[in-house]
Write a protein that holds these residues in place. Structure first.
Motif, short mmCIF file in Angstrom:
data_model
loop_
_atom_site.label_atom_id
_atom_site.label_comp_id
_atom_site.label_asym_id
_atom_site.label_seq_id
_atom_site.Cartn_x
_atom_site.Cartn_y
_atom_site.Cartn_z
N GLU A 391 0.81 -1.23 0.00
CA GLU A 391 0.00 0.00 0.00
C GLU A 391 0.84 1.28 0.00
OE1 GLU A 391 -1.35 -2.91 1.94
OE2 GLU A 391 -2.05 -2.88 -0.12
N GLN A 429 -4.94 -4.83 -1.72
CA GLN A 429 -5.67 -4.36 -0.53
C GLN A 429 -5.96 -2.88 -0.60
OE1 GLN A 429 -6.39 -7.56 -0.04
NE2 GLN A 429 -7.29 -6.49 1.73
N VAL A 432 -8.72 -1.71 -3.20
CA VAL A 432 -10.13 -2.11 -3.06
C VAL A 432 -11.09 -0.92 -2.98
CG1 VAL A 432 -11.76 -3.28 -1.52
CG2 VAL A 432 -9.69 -4.45 -2.28
N PRO A 433 -10.81 0.11 -2.17
CA PRO A 433 -11.79 1.22 -2.09
C PRO A 433 -12.03 1.91 -3.44
CG PRO A 433 -10.00 1.50 -0.47
CD PRO A 433 -9.66 0.30 -1.28
N TYR A 434 -11.06 1.86 -4.34
CA TYR A 434 -11.20 2.58 -5.62
C TYR A 434 -11.82 1.72 -6.70
CZ TYR A 434 -7.84 5.38 -3.08
OH TYR A 434 -7.22 6.11 -2.11
#
Length: 889
Positions: A391, A429, A432-434
């Motif tokens: 990340e 990981q 994922v939000p995007y």
């Protein structure tokens, strides 16, 4: 006395050299015959060297050609040159290495190296000292020519130069080369670095002794104005990173700064060498700490390197949108390798990952340009760095990505999509939000007007397939699948290829999620059959085979069979027995047969017959070749391997219904021969088929058992993991059919199996299959196997605790219980491992549960309540709970 040519002979040789430059094939043939004749005369080679070194009046191409013909003669017959001829050639080479023409110097250099490689470095003791001496010449041509020859010798014979056989000439050569790093000519500087670079990877002692000087000199050349020099400096630093990172660490900050500049060098060859640095650094343990503070500079540089260059676009015909009607050129089609069947067991984790799969994820999104270039290197570097930094990479990337993905220029947008694909594995990981907003955007890019954008979007989406499948199907899976299927029918071949590969990945991830869409999927894949050129047809077979593997028996519907089978059988009938396109088609049919089961019956007869024929033909050809290797060609055994694997698929899919086919063929005789083949892959596939036939129609296998068992026993050799694995599995299947009649064969195999299960570093799959087979042997012949219980019980229990409940596990555990009954002492010391293995069962059959209950309670009663309490204190809490709940102990 100096050799002199005869004038008439010289004219003849010159005429020959002139003729050999003619484009006319008939003339070429005459030249070849004439060369053969002239090679009968020992001094023909003197004429050739004479033209190369002395006939300055001739044009350079003719002189050079003379040297190249001589080089071929040296390669073929140097041992038979008379000593005066060999000496004259050597003398001439050394005297003329400084010829005024760079082409002639290079030709003489090649000739010297070829003579040296004929074992002559030992026989030509003056060569290296003389070449090194010529480096000191005031004359540029002499120095450059000698260096060119030395560089070729260093490339060809680096190990020999560092050996006692020659008294380690490197001890003199390396310090000598280092002196020339400061030479005024860039060509000479470049030669000098290239020579030393040959010795880095082997850690040659002479170089290690001078390593600090070498590094110091490299740093001094860092800003050299010559691209070739800069390229060699970068190459040296990349190799040093692998072998002497200890020496670079003190300077790491400035090396990284330097490489950041060089990765943006306006000369693409320099930039590519420098970009390798990041790939290599990512594999070093210190990568994170030395690179973290530089990511802010490095990431934009790598991202920038991922754009197609103008030349890439031309080579990739990036402006050609529709090319589906253009036939493929055959040399573009890479050879495929068939991966033979390996029998594995289902595990607790639902989807078996295949660690042996070499084609898994290559960042190779543009195969036809498979020559390594800056774009690929930058993408590969970003991929590995994403795996190191995870990340932490995203803050440097996300601001850039926004600008790229929505850029009006297609080349920039395309590179952004590639970036997104490259980081998929490492940064999943954090991404994922995007993804909920990125995936729809990427799906939209699948219909971009530029073919290269459509194809990269296919690849990048396949890298996120796992996430797509984890969401509700209507969200992303359905739109993605719909658009990918359209791309499978794209008008552009590169897009078809990318879409087919991406769809195969999606199939593996989605498995039975695809069942509702099967009709739609099959319509598309079948339509593609009529549309595809040769290369993509091979990828289409793979997509169909993967579909069958993924949805299994759900494919067995009359409607689906009607769609799929006619085009496959049509291809099957079109292909000749010696056509390699049979491989992917056979693999595909093997998956389809296994999935369709009884649905494949109407098609099985011709398919079965042809497989048997392929095996028979290959065996016959191998026999002819072994008897008369001069008259016959060696067969391509892949034909036989793929055919054996398809027969396995048929046996597995049709079960007992394969019996009538086996009855009418000589497959058991052929199998007996295949099981003894010298090639491991043939044996591997034979044992898989033997196991499948044992399950499907043992009546035909049984008469051969006495002949087969000794062969199986000799193949329990873990040197060939997959062969050993399949032989082990087949023995276990045979046990289950033979029952007590297995007794005469137990000793043939038992010791090897026990040895394998106790070996350190044995792969998991082989351990599991070995444990199952030992259990099955004990099930049918407990008296024979139980005495050895103590020698295998511990590794037996640890290797079977992770497999899911199934038939194989069931029979193996029954066997172990029966052996404990015969030899309870054999399990006493390792009883805790047995308890753990029993607790791994989720729902054993009632009678098996009773066997466990009796053994556990028997042990408890034997040792007494107090000792049992002490013993069960060692249990992990979870184990204690399960045993109490299920077995009341």
């Amino acid at each position: 006395m100096d050799w002199q040519p005869d004038e008439q002979g010289l004219q003849q040789v010159l005429q020959l050299l002139k003729d050999s430059q003619s484009p006319n094939t008939a003339t070429q043939r005459v030249v070849q015959d004439k060369l053969k004749q002239l090679n009968q005369f020992p001094d023909f080679n003197n004429y050739l060297i004479f033209v190369l070194t002395r006939l300055k009046s001739e044009d350079e191409p003719t002189r050079s050609l003379s040297g190249l013909i001589l080089k071929n003669n040296v390669k073929a017959h140097y041992q038979s040159f008379p000593p005066p001829v060999a000496d004259f050639i050597k003398q001439e080479c050394l005297n003329n290495i400084g010829d005024a023409s760079s082409l002639i110097r290079a030709t003489i250099g090649i000739l010297i190296t070829t003579i040296a490689s004929k074992g002559e470095l030992q026989m030509w003791p003056e060569l290296l000292p003389q070449l090194c001496n010529l480096l000191n010449s005031e004359d540029y041509n002499t120095c450059e020519g000698a260096f060119g020859a030395l560089q070729k010798i260093c490339e060809d014979s680096s190990e020999l130069l560092d050996s006692d056989a020659l008294n380690r000439p490197l001890n003199v050569m390396i310090p000598k080369f280092l002196q020339f790093f400061k030479h005024c000519s860039p060509k000479i500087r470049s030669h000098a670095i290239a020579c030393v670079n040959q010795f880095i990877m082997d850690r040659a002692q002479a170089l290690m002794d001078n390593i600090d000087t070498f590094i110091e000199h490299l740093f001094a050349l860092a800003v050299d104005e010559d691209p070739e020099v800069r390229k060699n400096v970068c190459r040296a630093l990349v190799m040093l990173l692998e072998v002497r990172i200890d020496r670079l660490i003190p300077h790491m900050h400035s090396i990284i700064q330097y490489m950041l500049q060089r990765t943006q060098d306006h000369d693409e060859n320099v930039a590519l060498e420098a970009c390798e640095f990041w790939l290599t650094l990512a594999e070093q343990p210190i990568c994170k700490e030395v690179l973290a503070s530089h990511l802010v500079q490095l990431i934009p540089i790598l991202v920038n390197g991922m754009k197609y260059s103008e030349i890439d676009i031309i080579l990739l015909k990036g402006d050609v949108e529709e090319d589906e009607a253009v036939p493929d050129s055959e040399q573009d089609i890479k050879p495929r390798f068939h991966k033979s069947r390996t029998v594995t067991l289902p595990h607790e984790e639902e989807r078996p990952e295949d660690p042996e799969d070499p084609e898994e994820d290559d960042d190779d999104d543009d195969d036809t340009l498979s020559d390594w270039n800056l774009r690929k290197c930058s993408a590969a570097a970003l991929d590995v760095l994403a795996n190191v930094f995870r990340e932490e990479l995203l803050p440097h990337l996300l601001p850039l990505l926004k600008g790229l993905l929505f850029h009006p220029e297609w080349v920039i947008k395309e590179s952004g999509i590639l970036v997104l694909g490259a980081i998929a594995e490492g940064c999943m990981q954090g991404m994922v939000p995007y993804l909920p907003e990125l995936i729809p955007h990427l799906i939209q890019c699948l219909s971009d007007k530029k073919a290269l954008v459509r194809s990269i979007a296919c690849w990048t989406l396949s890298r996120y397939a796992h996430w797509v499948v984890s969401q509700p199907p209507d969200m992303h899976l359905k739109p993605l699948m719909t658009e990918l299927l359209k791309r499978i029918l794209d008008g552009n071949k590169r897009v078809q290829e990318a879409a087919c590969s991406a769809f195969a990945t999606l199939e593996e991830e989605a498995c039975t999620e695809l069942v509702p869409y099967l009709s739609f999927i099959l319509d598309t894949l079948v339509f593609a059959f009529g549309k595809y050129q040769h290369k993509n047809l091979l990828i289409l077979y793979d997509a169909i085979g993967t579909l069958a593997d993924s949805v299994g028996h759900h494919l067995n519907q009359p409607e689906y069979i009607q769609k799929l089978m006619p085009p496959l059988i049509q291809k099957w009938n079109e292909l000749k027995d010696e056509d390699k396109d049979l491989f992917p088609l056979l693999e595909c049919l093997s998956s389809v047969a296994t999935a369709l089961q009884s649905g494949f019956l109407p098609y099985c007869e011709p398919v079965y017959q042809r497989c048997v024929t392929l095996v028979q033909k290959t065996l016959a050809q191998a026999m002819m070749y072994n008897q008369h290797p001069d008259q016959y060609e060696a067969p391509d055994k892949d034909f036989m391997i793929v055919a054996l694997d398809l027969l396995s698929g048929l046996a597995e899919g049709l079960g007992g219904q394969v019996e009538q086919l086996v009855a009418r063929s000589n497959i058991m005789t052929l199998l007996f021969q295949c099981m003894q083949d010298t090639m491991p892959e043939v044996r591997q596939s034979s044992f898989a088929l033997l196991g499948d036939l044992t399950k499907a129609c043992f009546m035909h296998v049984k008469p051969c058992i006495a002949e087969f068992m000794p062969i199986l026993g000799t193949n329990l050799n873990p040197e060939f993991i997959s062969v050993c694995n399949n032989a082990t599995w087949a023995i276990g299947e045979i046990c289950m059919q033979m029952g007590a009649e297995m007794q005469p064969y137990v000793q043939m195999v038992l010791n090897n199996l026990v040895e394998i299960i106790n070996r350190p570093n044995t792969p998991k799959t082989l351990l599991e299959n070995t444990a199952i087979t030992i259990g099955r042997l004990g099930y049918v012949c407990p008296q024979e196997v139980a005495p050895m219980l103590q020698q295998f019980i511990r590794p037996w229990c640890t290797s079977l605790r992770n497999i899911r409940d199934n038939e194989e596990k069931d029979s193996a555990f029954r066997g172990i219980c029966m052996m404990i009954g015969v030899n309870p002492g054999g399990v006493v010391q390792d009883f805790i491992f047995f308890c753990d293995a029993v607790a791994s069962w989720v729902s054993p059959k009632d009678d098996l549960r009773d066997m466990f209950y009796k053994i556990l309670h028997g042990f408890k009663d034997q040792v007494g309540e107090e000792n049992w309490q002490q013993f069960s204190e060692q249990f992990p809490p979870l184990l204690k709970e399960r045993l109490a709940a299920f077995y009341g102990v």
